[in-house]
Design a protein around this motif. Structure first.
Motif, PDB file in Angstrom:
ATOM      1  N   ALA A 103       0.839  -1.207   0.000  1.00 20.05           N
ATOM      2  CA  ALA A 103       0.000   0.000   0.000  1.00 20.05           C
ATOM      3  C   ALA A 103       0.869   1.249   0.000  1.00 20.05           C
ATOM      4  O   ALA A 103       0.584   2.218  -0.729  1.00 20.05           O
ATOM      5  N   LYS A 104       1.933   1.240   0.784  1.00 21.75           N
ATOM      6  CA  LYS A 104       2.821   2.400   0.856  1.00 21.75           C
ATOM      7  C   LYS A 104       3.459   2.682  -0.494  1.00 21.75           C
ATOM      8  O   LYS A 104       3.552   3.840  -0.936  1.00 21.75           O
ATOM      9  N   GLN A 105       3.895   1.621  -1.178  1.00 21.99           N
ATOM     10  CA  GLN A 105       4.518   1.800  -2.489  1.00 21.99           C
ATOM     11  C   GLN A 105       3.540   2.406  -3.487  1.00 21.99           C
ATOM     12  O   GLN A 105       3.904   3.293  -4.272  1.00 21.99           O
ATOM     13  N   LEU A 106       2.303   1.949  -3.477  1.00 22.35           N
ATOM     14  CA  LEU A 106       1.301   2.491  -4.390  1.00 22.35           C
ATOM     15  C   LEU A 106       0.961   3.936  -4.045  1.00 22.35           C
ATOM     16  O   LEU A 106       0.878   4.798  -4.931  1.00 22.35           O
ATOM     17  N   LEU A 107       0.759   4.208  -2.767  1.00 19.97           N
ATOM     18  CA  LEU A 107       0.333   5.542  -2.347  1.00 19.97           C
ATOM     19  C   LEU A 107       1.437   6.581  -2.534  1.00 19.97           C
ATOM     20  O   LEU A 107       1.154   7.759  -2.757  1.00 19.97           O
ATOM     21  N   GLU A 108       2.693   6.143  -2.458  1.00 17.09           N
ATOM     22  CA  GLU A 108       3.802   7.076  -2.648  1.00 17.09           C
ATOM     23  C   GLU A 108       4.137   7.293  -4.115  1.00 17.09           C
ATOM     24  O   GLU A 108       4.939   8.178  -4.438  1.00 17.09           O
ATOM     25  N   HIS A 109       3.536   6.508  -4.997  1.00 14.58           N
ATOM     26  CA  HIS A 109       3.757   6.661  -6.438  1.00 14.58           C
ATOM     27  C   HIS A 109       2.390   6.723  -7.126  1.00 14.58           C
ATOM     28  O   HIS A 109       1.903   5.715  -7.653  1.00 14.58           O
ATOM     29  N   PRO A 110       1.763   7.897  -7.111  1.00 13.91           N
ATOM     30  CA  PRO A 110       0.404   8.047  -7.658  1.00 13.91           C
ATOM     31  C   PRO A 110       0.267   7.594  -9.099  1.00 13.91           C
ATOM     32  O   PRO A 110      -0.800   7.108  -9.499  1.00 13.91           O
ATOM     33  N   GLU A 111       1.338   7.736  -9.889  1.00 16.74           N
ATOM     34  CA  GLU A 111       1.247   7.326 -11.288  1.00 16.74           C
ATOM     35  C   GLU A 111       1.059   5.812 -11.396  1.00 16.74           C
ATOM     36  O   GLU A 111       0.287   5.319 -12.239  1.00 16.74           O
ATOM     37  N   ASN A 112       1.746   5.044 -10.545  1.00 21.49           N
ATOM     38  CA  ASN A 112       1.577   3.589 -10.545  1.00 21.49           C
ATOM     39  C   ASN A 112       0.193   3.215 -10.024  1.00 21.49           C
ATOM     40  O   ASN A 112      -0.445   2.274 -10.518  1.00 21.49           O
TER      41      ASN A 112
END
Length: 434
Positions: free
Chosen positions: A382-391
């Protein structure tokens, strides 16, 4: 075998009624309409020859919504009897259909021949349509005795349920023989249902993909998101007993993130229990029920929004950036990920998804969902997704495309049902032919 099965029902009936009363302490709806659970109903508000749709609870009732709308459109002269087994299922039916003049709701009685006979002779349905996994031997036997075709639609069967069913082969085979047609969700479900003894099995897909997110619910979701502000939102949807503890213990992995955790327990009787968990961990939270109708701004100091309301799942999804689907961290079989995908929300799912195995595997294969195996891994993904809005946005688009490609099951299901619903095809002659 069915006589023995019926005897067991009569023996446990006092305990079943006591359980209703006991559950009614936390959920008063269980103490309402008790007579219906014994086969005694008020005068029907619908005409004889109705189409009987049985959906056990919330998920099945929501799944039935596009099918019921299609049935009313294709056979406008017919009324609908919608039965369920839980107060939340009944409330969902009320939410979806209101006081529709052609739809009457009632509880399904306990599965004894006497009680099922009373339901059938009270409402005189023309056809019985069971949603998903609802195979009740006496219900099916009484329908057969009254020449009422039985259809099992949006049908699914896990490997675990197949093994359980094989423990009572004579009882299950008799029930399977009484089902006129089966519309399975996937090829895997169809294969298992045939092993179960079902005949005339056709793969139609899941009608849940045909449910359109209500515009007012999506609008409310956008209003809720405005109240939350620019903070990223991780939703944990339909969480079950034992999962909230794992999630909250792993929540520290998001710190010092400003992420808001939106937690929505699956069962309303657990809302207070989860609130107590939040208080015990000294997490600052606000309950949905404590917000005004127009959603006043939520303080950035709030760490958790507890979704303690019914019928707002689309609203919650529309306010979220990423959604974890509960029932999958614990070995409970998972829940449906379709609603989140339909709104273009990236999905994270746990290891235990045997109730929705094929759909989940397809979603993961098409990058519409990510499978994790623990709560810490959930927070990491979740952190990885939320920190990279484009992904996050790219994955959301794939989720929505995945949902769109699955549409059309309702029309395919109607084609399967049509021979049993047209007047010239139903009744004793059709039942004998089948």
């Amino acid at each position: 075998m069915r006589i023995l099965y019926s005897l067991v029902w009569w023996l446990i009936l006092p305990f079943a009624l006591f359980r209703l009363w006991w559950r009614g302490r936390k959920e008063p709806g269980y103490r309402m309409h008790i007579a219906e659970r014994l086969g005694f109903y008020p005068p029907p508000s619908i005409a004889a020859g109705c189409l009987w749709v049985h959906a056990v609870s919330v998920g099945e009732t929501r799944a039935a919504e596009p099918l019921i709308q299609a049935l009313l459109a294709a056979w406008p002269e017919k009324d609908i009897l919608l039965t369920c087994m839980t107060p939340t299922g009944r409330a969902t039916g009320k939410e979806l259909f209101g006081n529709h003049p052609k739809i009457m709701q009632a509880y399904l009685p306990y599965d004894t021949g006497f009680m099922m006979h009373r339901l059938i002779t009270h409402f005189h349905p023309r056809t019985c349509i069971l949603m998903e996994t609802e195979i009740w031997p006496n219900l099916i036997a009484q329908c057969k005795a009254h020449h009422i075709p039985v259809a099992l639609v949006n049908a699914r069967l896990s490997e675990r349920s197949l093994k359980k069913g094989k423990r009572l082969p004579a009882l299950i085979q008799e029930a399977a023989d009484g089902i006129s047609c089966v519309a399975a969700q996937t090829e895997t479900d169809a294969r298992r249902l045939r092993q179960f003894g079902s005949r005339h099995v056709t793969v139609a897909g899941s009608v849940k993909f045909d449910a359109t997110p209500p515009e007012d619910a999506v609008k409310k979701g956008h209003q809720l998101r405005t109240a939350i502000g620019n903070r990223p939102v991780l939703m944990c949807a339909s969480t079950r007993d034992g999962e909230e503890t794992l999630i909250l213990d792993a929540l520290a992995a998001l710190k010092p993130s400003t992420t808001l955790l939106l937690m929505v327990p699956r069962h309303p009787q657990r809302f207070n229990e989860v609130a107590n968990m939040l208080s015990a961990r000294k997490l600052s939270y606000v309950r949905r029920s404590g917000l005004t109708a127009d959603f006043e701004p939520i303080s950035p100091d709030i760490q958790v929004l507890l979704g303690d309301s019914m019928g707002e799942m689309f609203t919650y999804y529309a306010a979220s950036d990423v959604a974890f689907i509960g029932g999958s961290l614990a070995p409970l079989g998972g829940q449906n990920l379709i609603e989140a995908c339909a709104l273009g929300i990236p999905v994270i799912i746990g290891p235990h998804t045997f109730n929705f195995e094929a759909i989940t595997e397809d979603a993961v294969a098409e990058s519409a969902a990510i499978r994790i195996h623990s709560a810490p891994e959930l927070m990491q993904q979740a952190k990885q997704l939320l920190e990279h809005p484009e992904n996050c946005h790219r994955m959301g688009e794939k989720a929505q495309q995945f949902a769109r490609r699955q549409r059309g099951a309702t029309e395919r299901t109607l084609d399967i049902l049509r021979p049993f619903l047209d007047d010239r095809q139903t009744g004793p002659a059709a039942a004998r032919k089948e």
